[in-house]
Design an enzyme around this catalytic site. Structure first.
Site, PDB file in Angstrom:
ATOM      1  N   ARG A  14      -5.485  -2.138  10.658  1.00 23.68           N
ATOM      2  CA  ARG A  14      -4.222  -2.678  10.896  1.00 23.68           C
ATOM      3  C   ARG A  14      -4.209  -3.604  12.047  1.00 23.68           C
ATOM      4  O   ARG A  14      -5.205  -3.921  12.841  1.00 23.68           O
ATOM      5  CB  ARG A  14      -3.314  -2.313  12.178  1.00 23.68           C
ATOM      6  CG  ARG A  14      -2.566  -2.746  12.248  1.00 23.68           C
ATOM      7  CD  ARG A  14      -0.920  -1.477  13.096  1.00 23.68           C
ATOM      8  NE  ARG A  14      -1.719  -1.467  14.522  1.00 23.68           N
ATOM      9  CZ  ARG A  14      -1.751  -2.351  14.879  1.00 23.68           C
ATOM     10  NH1 ARG A  14      -1.142  -3.671  15.264  1.00 23.68           N
ATOM     11  NH2 ARG A  14      -2.148  -2.375  16.280  1.00 23.68           N
ATOM     12  N   VAL A  15      -3.393  -5.151  11.727  1.00 23.04           N
ATOM     13  CA  VAL A  15      -4.156  -6.369  12.987  1.00 23.04           C
ATOM     14  C   VAL A  15      -2.518  -6.507  12.592  1.00 23.04           C
ATOM     15  O   VAL A  15      -1.599  -6.143  12.091  1.00 23.04           O
ATOM     16  CB  VAL A  15      -4.196  -7.909  11.615  1.00 23.04           C
ATOM     17  CG1 VAL A  15      -5.695  -7.329  11.803  1.00 23.04           C
ATOM     18  CG2 VAL A  15      -3.699  -7.470  10.470  1.00 23.04           C
ATOM     19  N   SER A  16      -2.064  -7.343  13.637  1.00 21.12           N
ATOM     20  CA  SER A  16      -0.761  -7.517  13.984  1.00 21.12           C
ATOM     21  C   SER A  16       0.306  -9.083  13.588  1.00 21.12           C
ATOM     22  O   SER A  16       1.599  -9.344  13.904  1.00 21.12           O
ATOM     23  CB  SER A  16      -0.922  -7.763  15.575  1.00 21.12           C
ATOM     24  OG  SER A  16      -0.983  -7.176  16.515  1.00 21.12           O
ATOM     25  N   THR A  17      -0.491 -10.082  13.110  1.00 20.04           N
ATOM     26  CA  THR A  17      -0.255 -11.402  12.653  1.00 20.04           C
ATOM     27  C   THR A  17      -0.902 -11.196  11.167  1.00 20.04           C
ATOM     28  O   THR A  17      -1.586 -10.915  10.563  1.00 20.04           O
ATOM     29  CB  THR A  17      -0.493 -12.119  13.384  1.00 20.04           C
ATOM     30  OG1 THR A  17      -1.662 -12.377  13.223  1.00 20.04           O
ATOM     31  CG2 THR A  17       0.502 -12.212  15.130  1.00 20.04           C
ATOM     32  N   GLN A  20      -4.550 -12.993  11.622  1.00 20.66           N
ATOM     33  CA  GLN A  20      -6.006 -12.275  11.329  1.00 20.66           C
ATOM     34  C   GLN A  20      -5.896 -11.547  10.451  1.00 20.66           C
ATOM     35  O   GLN A  20      -5.037 -11.649   9.711  1.00 20.66           O
ATOM     36  CB  GLN A  20      -4.899 -11.362  12.670  1.00 20.66           C
ATOM     37  CG  GLN A  20      -4.996 -11.582  13.925  1.00 20.66           C
ATOM     38  CD  GLN A  20      -4.703 -10.672  15.031  1.00 20.66           C
ATOM     39  OE1 GLN A  20      -2.991  -9.349  14.262  1.00 20.66           O
ATOM     40  NE2 GLN A  20      -4.640 -10.482  16.175  1.00 20.66           N
TER      41      GLN A  20
END
Length: 305
Positions: A14-17, A20
């Site tokens: 998982r990444v936030s944006t 990324q």
């Protein structure tokens, strides 16, 4: 992901944006022997992550959820422990590559128990601080809480309600792909809420516990937000009353039968009427010869036979 497969490790990156990249996490998971994985772009503080939610529902006994670091899975200890309890209920495990956590081993389970104890200690400290702050505010003549809500300010109340409704809709949308299309079809076919709830629960194979009222409220919430068809909420059309029986239908049938076979007996005519699902006007299981004779007489008087 079928639970009939052998137990296997499944990775979650998982990444936030959108800007990324999950490449580094994917490489670490692959290097750890994880062949099957899913990726998601969502904030770690957001618990309603659809990819993670679907993955957790798909894990079966013996499967292991693998992440590179704890913060890829959860941003709070409370959320982490909630995920682990869900995995334990399914007979699945959690492994964190960057931390000594592997719930398939005694050491990993001990580490989680320690984390649980820390979480409970933190909650106790927070409760003590809240109680102490409220007591101090009361001594100083101050009242806690949101000033707008205390004053019943309409805008503050509306904002609170909107935030609560948004959280509720987010929970509904998590997994809605498993039941919402079916609900739309059942309602379009004229099913009431009781019948629709039973159909949805059967479709979910024991994983759903929708009551008719809860399902109706969920549909109303999603429809009002434009996330489901408004037709879901339309009342079912009232059933049409059955058409009254045609008193001359049996007469015409007798005339047609006699036209095909002029020598038919009254009993044979009665049996033929029953095969045509024509019943005597006064009810009863079958046609008496006297009733058939009256039909024959009417057919001849009308010039039909």
């Amino acid at each position: 992901m079928s639970h009939g497969k052998p137990p296997r490790p499944i990775g979650y990156a998982r990444v936030s944006t959108e800007e990324q990249s999950t490449r580094r996490q994917v490489d670490e998971l692959r290097a750890a022997g994880v062949a099957e994985l899913v990726e998601e772009r969502a904030s770690g503080a957001d618990r309603s992550r659809p990819v993670l939610a679907r993955l957790l529902r798909a894990l079966g006994p013996g499967d292991t959820l693998v992440v590179t670091k704890l913060d890829r899975l959860a941003r709070s200890l409370e959320h982490l422990l909630e995920v682990v309890r869900g995995l334990e209920a399914r007979g699945a495990f959690l492994r964190v590559l960057g931390d000594p956590i592997d719930t398939a081993t005694p050491q990993g389970r001990f580490m989680l128990q320690m984390l649980g104890a820390v979480a409970e200690f933190e909650r106790a400290l927070i409760r003590d601080r809240v109680r102490s702050g409220l007591a101090r505010a009361a001594r100083e003549g101050r009242r806690g809480g949101h000033p707008g809500l205390r004053a019943r300010d309409p805008e503050a109340v509306a904002r609170l309600r909107q935030a609560r409704d948004a959280r509720h809709r987010a929970r509904l949308l998590d997994g809605a792909e498993a039941w919402l299309p079916l609900l739309v079809r059942l309602r379009a076919e004229g099913c009431g809420w009781e019948e629709a709830a039973a159909g949805v629960n059967r479709h979910l194979s024991g994983q759903g516990s929708w009551s008719p009222e809860r399902l109706r409220r969920a549909a109303r919430s999603l429809a009002r937000a434009g996330l489901a068809p408004a037709a879901l909420l339309e009342p079912r059309p009232a059933p049409r009353p059955p058409a009254p029986p045609d008193p001359d239908e049996a007469v015409r049938a007798v005339a047609a039968l006699l036209g095909q076979t002029p020598g038919m007996t009254l009993r044979a005519l009665g049996a033929a009427l029953e095969r045509l699902r024509l019943r005597p006007r006064r009810g009863g299981a079958g046609w008496a010869p006297s009733s058939v004779a009256r039909l024959v007489a009417r057919a001849r008087a009308a010039g039909l036979a």
